[in-house]
Each structure stands twice: as C-alpha cells, then as structure tokens.
Design a protein around this motif. Structure first.
Motif, PDB file in Angstrom:
ATOM      1  N   UNK A 101       9.873  -0.712   0.350  1.00 33.80           N
ATOM      2  CA  UNK A 101       8.934  -0.552  -0.766  1.00 33.80           C
ATOM      3  C   UNK A 101       7.512  -0.665  -0.216  1.00 33.80           C
ATOM      4  N   UNK A 102       6.760   0.433  -0.249  1.00 31.37           N
ATOM      5  CA  UNK A 102       5.425   0.413   0.341  1.00 31.37           C
ATOM      6  C   UNK A 102       4.387   1.019  -0.577  1.00 31.37           C
ATOM      7  N   UNK A 103       3.213   0.425  -0.520  1.00 33.63           N
ATOM      8  CA  UNK A 103       2.055   1.096  -1.094  1.00 33.63           C
ATOM      9  C   UNK A 103       1.192   1.523   0.085  1.00 33.63           C
ATOM     10  N   UNK A 104       0.930   2.821   0.186  1.00 31.30           N
ATOM     11  CA  UNK A 104       0.097   3.334   1.271  1.00 31.30           C
ATOM     12  C   UNK A 104      -1.309   3.573   0.748  1.00 31.30           C
ATOM     13  N   UNK A 105      -2.289   2.957   1.407  1.00 34.94           N
ATOM     14  CA  UNK A 105      -3.684   3.154   1.016  1.00 34.94           C
ATOM     15  C   UNK A 105      -4.328   4.068   2.050  1.00 34.94           C
ATOM     16  N   UNK A 106      -4.732   5.246   1.607  1.00 35.47           N
ATOM     17  CA  UNK A 106      -5.280   6.230   2.548  1.00 35.47           C
ATOM     18  C   UNK A 106      -6.800   6.160   2.463  1.00 35.47           C
ATOM     19  N   UNK A 107      -7.409   5.813   3.583  1.00 35.34           N
ATOM     20  CA  UNK A 107      -8.846   5.515   3.615  1.00 35.34           C
ATOM     21  C   UNK A 107      -9.614   6.550   4.418  1.00 35.34           C
ATOM     22  N   UNK A 108     -10.714   7.030   3.847  1.00 31.11           N
ATOM     23  CA  UNK A 108     -11.667   7.792   4.652  1.00 31.11           C
ATOM     24  C   UNK A 108     -13.017   7.099   4.579  1.00 31.11           C
ATOM     25  N   UNK A 109     -13.572   6.794   5.752  1.00 29.59           N
ATOM     26  CA  UNK A 109     -14.891   6.156   5.806  1.00 29.59           C
ATOM     27  C   UNK A 109     -15.871   7.158   6.411  1.00 29.59           C
ATOM     28  N   UNK A 110     -16.972   7.413   5.700  1.00 32.30           N
ATOM     29  CA  UNK A 110     -17.981   8.324   6.253  1.00 32.30           C
ATOM     30  C   UNK A 110     -19.269   7.538   6.357  1.00 32.30           C
TER      31      UNK A 110
ATOM     32  N   UNK B 215      -9.491  13.757   0.385  1.00 30.82           N
ATOM     33  CA  UNK B 215      -8.511  12.720   0.044  1.00 30.82           C
ATOM     34  C   UNK B 215      -7.626  13.174  -1.114  1.00 30.82           C
ATOM     35  N   UNK B 216      -8.235  13.863  -2.095  1.00 29.94           N
ATOM     36  CA  UNK B 216      -7.451  14.394  -3.219  1.00 29.94           C
ATOM     37  C   UNK B 216      -6.388  15.367  -2.725  1.00 29.94           C
ATOM     38  N   UNK B 217      -6.772  16.192  -1.752  1.00 28.92           N
ATOM     39  CA  UNK B 217      -5.800  17.162  -1.188  1.00 28.92           C
ATOM     40  C   UNK B 217      -4.618  16.434  -0.564  1.00 28.92           C
ATOM     41  N   UNK B 218      -4.929  15.371   0.199  1.00 33.79           N
ATOM     42  CA  UNK B 218      -3.856  14.603   0.843  1.00 33.79           C
ATOM     43  C   UNK B 218      -2.942  14.009  -0.220  1.00 33.79           C
ATOM     44  N   UNK B 219      -3.563  13.450  -1.251  1.00 37.29           N
ATOM     45  CA  UNK B 219      -2.785  12.797  -2.307  1.00 37.29           C
ATOM     46  C   UNK B 219      -1.869  13.799  -3.006  1.00 37.29           C
ATOM     47  N   UNK B 220      -2.416  14.967  -3.350  1.00 40.47           N
ATOM     48  CA  UNK B 220      -1.560  15.906  -4.083  1.00 40.47           C
ATOM     49  C   UNK B 220      -0.471  16.454  -3.157  1.00 40.47           C
ATOM     50  N   UNK B 221      -0.798  16.644  -1.872  1.00 44.47           N
ATOM     51  CA  UNK B 221       0.242  17.087  -0.928  1.00 44.47           C
ATOM     52  C   UNK B 221       1.383  16.062  -0.879  1.00 44.47           C
ATOM     53  N   UNK B 222       1.033  14.796  -0.736  1.00 46.85           N
ATOM     54  CA  UNK B 222       2.054  13.755  -0.615  1.00 46.85           C
ATOM     55  C   UNK B 222       2.847  13.605  -1.914  1.00 46.85           C
ATOM     56  N   UNK B 223       2.150  13.669  -3.049  1.00 45.77           N
ATOM     57  CA  UNK B 223       2.857  13.548  -4.328  1.00 45.77           C
ATOM     58  C   UNK B 223       3.838  14.698  -4.547  1.00 45.77           C
TER      59      UNK B 223
ATOM     60  N   UNK C  56       4.396   4.572  -2.852  1.00 49.94           N
ATOM     61  CA  UNK C  56       3.318   5.014  -3.739  1.00 49.94           C
ATOM     62  C   UNK C  56       2.029   5.100  -2.911  1.00 49.94           C
ATOM     63  N   UNK C  57       1.052   5.848  -3.437  1.00 50.90           N
ATOM     64  CA  UNK C  57      -0.166   6.125  -2.663  1.00 50.90           C
ATOM     65  C   UNK C  57      -1.426   5.837  -3.464  1.00 50.90           C
ATOM     66  N   UNK C  58      -2.459   5.449  -2.717  1.00 43.68           N
ATOM     67  CA  UNK C  58      -3.776   5.279  -3.337  1.00 43.68           C
ATOM     68  C   UNK C  58      -4.786   5.807  -2.332  1.00 43.68           C
ATOM     69  N   UNK C  59      -5.834   6.480  -2.829  1.00 47.57           N
ATOM     70  CA  UNK C  59      -6.856   6.975  -1.892  1.00 47.57           C
ATOM     71  C   UNK C  59      -8.154   6.184  -2.076  1.00 47.57           C
ATOM     72  N   UNK C  60      -8.832   5.963  -0.953  1.00 48.65           N
ATOM     73  CA  UNK C  60     -10.063   5.174  -0.979  1.00 48.65           C
ATOM     74  C   UNK C  60     -11.115   5.868  -0.113  1.00 48.65           C
ATOM     75  N   UNK C  61     -12.262   6.129  -0.702  1.00 49.28           N
ATOM     76  CA  UNK C  61     -13.366   6.736   0.039  1.00 49.28           C
ATOM     77  C   UNK C  61     -14.464   5.689   0.149  1.00 49.28           C
TER      78      UNK C  61
END
Length: 283
Positions: free
Chosen positions: A30-39, A70-78, A87-92
C-alpha cells in the motif's frame, strides 16, 4: 501500513525510469507516491527589482510548465497504472530540489525517496546528478533509492550489502533493506570489503550483531579484496554475481573514505549498473 514514497522528477526519461522502478518494486505494498517537481531559476535571486519583474514572466511560465507536466504524469499513471495498492499526488515547488525534498520528508512523513542519476541534460552527473548528490548528502536520516538510467527492473533475487564491520548497525538502519528482502524473498550477500580479513574484537561484535539482525533471512557472508578502488571492486562484484540491488549505509566519513580518500557514495551512486539503496545513517 501505508508507505509514503517521494519521487522527484525533472521530466527526463531517467526520472520516468525511477518512477517505474518504484512502482514495480513496491507493487504489493500500500503506497502513496508523491511526485515532486522543483523549479528554481537561481538567476532570479541575484537581480535587481526591474530585471526581476522582466524575469517574472519566465518564472510564471516555469511554474505553469511544472504543473502542466506533472498533470500529464498524473493522468498517464491514473490511466495506465491500475494497481489498487497505489495512489498518487503531484507537488510543484519553487525551490531547490534538496530544499523541497527536505521539507516534504518532514511534513509528509516520507519513508523513501526514489530518484534517477541523470537528468534531462543527458550529460552524465550534471543536472539530476549533482542534485542527487546534494540530496544524498543533506538527507542523512532517510532511505534513498538511486536508479541508473537504463536499468530495467524485473525482480529482486539478490542484493549486495558491503560492510567493513567497523560499526554497529542499528535496527532502524537495516529496516528498509529487510522490508524489501521480505517482499521479494531476496538473498542478501554481505560482503566484507577489506585489505585483510582479520577482525578486531569490535568488528567481531559488530558481525555478531549483524548476524542477529539478519537471522531469519537468507543471507551469506563473503570477503572481497579491494585493490585501490573500492567503488570499482564492489561494482565488479555486483556485476559478476548479477545482483539486482546494492545496499549501503551512508555515514559521515566511512572507514573506507578515511583510508583512501575516495568519495565512495558519489562514485557508487553514479557508476552502479543496478539501483543503489542508501540506508539512513546515524549522523
């Protein structure tokens, strides 16, 4: 128990590969993956007010681009990753990568960070590279899995754990490795890397403690002579035994680094052909 896994991305193939490796490695957890992009446009901070306003436009577009990607990654994974455990969460974030990772580890109760070794620039050890090293250096108390560029993860049959027995391994340090070992029924190869293999009393005690910690798991003890270059010797061993993962505890100025002044962490992180799990170390 839900695991929180942080996946920094710079939208490169290598970052994708690190994401896929994490998804496969923890498929049954059971994992929550937080996908982070830092600019972080460093130039912003060094300029006067006027130039900053001009740059503000660039800055806004960086922020926009970050969220879009990040939205693209999220929709691809979903759409394509239908694992009910995940489950996934995106963070910018507008911050340095290491700054963002540090903060998220604190506020999001992160168990593991998984990242690639090479970024969008394609030049090895440049963008994601230097960032990975910064994260490794600054986040000593968390597990970090570093995934090489074209590694294709299938299964975790064997892992290699190099040690010199000069310190005692605490339970918490070995946990991330032992969790994976349990998940995949992995064989652990403990390799004693040294010039000579006569153990001091302290080393004997540490070996005994390590054996107690590994009791109940499939493990074996091996000796590995190094000729001048530890990173290379370990790498060669991993390649020859076809191991799937290399695991290391990082702690300030290891025994090896004291003798030969070789920044092992950096070398191993970049030249390994298999993922490297850096365990949390005592600072």
């Amino acid at each position: 128990m839900m695991k929180n896994i942080l996946l920094p991305t710079d939208f490169s193939d290598n970052a994708w590969n690190a994401i896929f490796t994490a998804l496969k490695l923890y498929a049954d957890v059971q994992c929550k993956f937080l996908i982070l992009h830092a600019y972080e446009p460093k130039a912003m901070n060094m300029l006067g007010q006027k130039s900053q306003q001009r740059l503000g436009v660039i800055y806004d577009s960086l922020a926009q681009n970050s969220v879009q990607e990040l939205d693209k990654i999220l929709s691809y994974l979903n759409q394509n990753h239908n694992n009910p455990n995940h489950s996934f969460e995106i963070i910018s974030r507008s911050d340095t990568l290491e700054g963002s990772v540090k903060e998220l580890v604190r506020v999001k109760d992160i168990d593991l960070v998984v990242m690639g070794t090479q970024g969008a620039t394609g030049a090895k050890e440049i963008f994601m590279g230097s960032n990975t090293v910064k994260v490794l250096k600054q986040l000593n108390n968390i597990s970090i899995l570093v995934v090489p560029n074209d590694f294709n993860f299938q299964k975790l049959k064997t892992l290699v754990f190099p040690t010199d027995y000069t310190r005692k391994y605490e339970k918490f340090e070995l946990l991330p490795m032992l969790e994976l070992t349990e998940l995949w029924n992995t064989a652990i190869q403990v390799i004693h890397v040294a010039v000579e293999f006569i153990l001091t009393d302290a080393q004997k005690t540490n070996l005994k403690i390590l054996e107690e910690r590994l009791a109940g798991y499939k493990y074996s003890l091996h000796e590995l002579n190094f000729d001048g270059n530890i990173a290379q010797s370990v790498e060669q061993y991993v390649n020859e035994t076809r191991a799937d993962l290399l695991t290391m505890v990082r702690y300030q100025h290891s025994f090896w680094e004291r003798i030969i002044d070789e920044p092992i962490i950096k070398k191993i992180a970049f030249h390994s052909m298999v993922p490297v799990l850096f365990l949390p170390g005592q600072s």
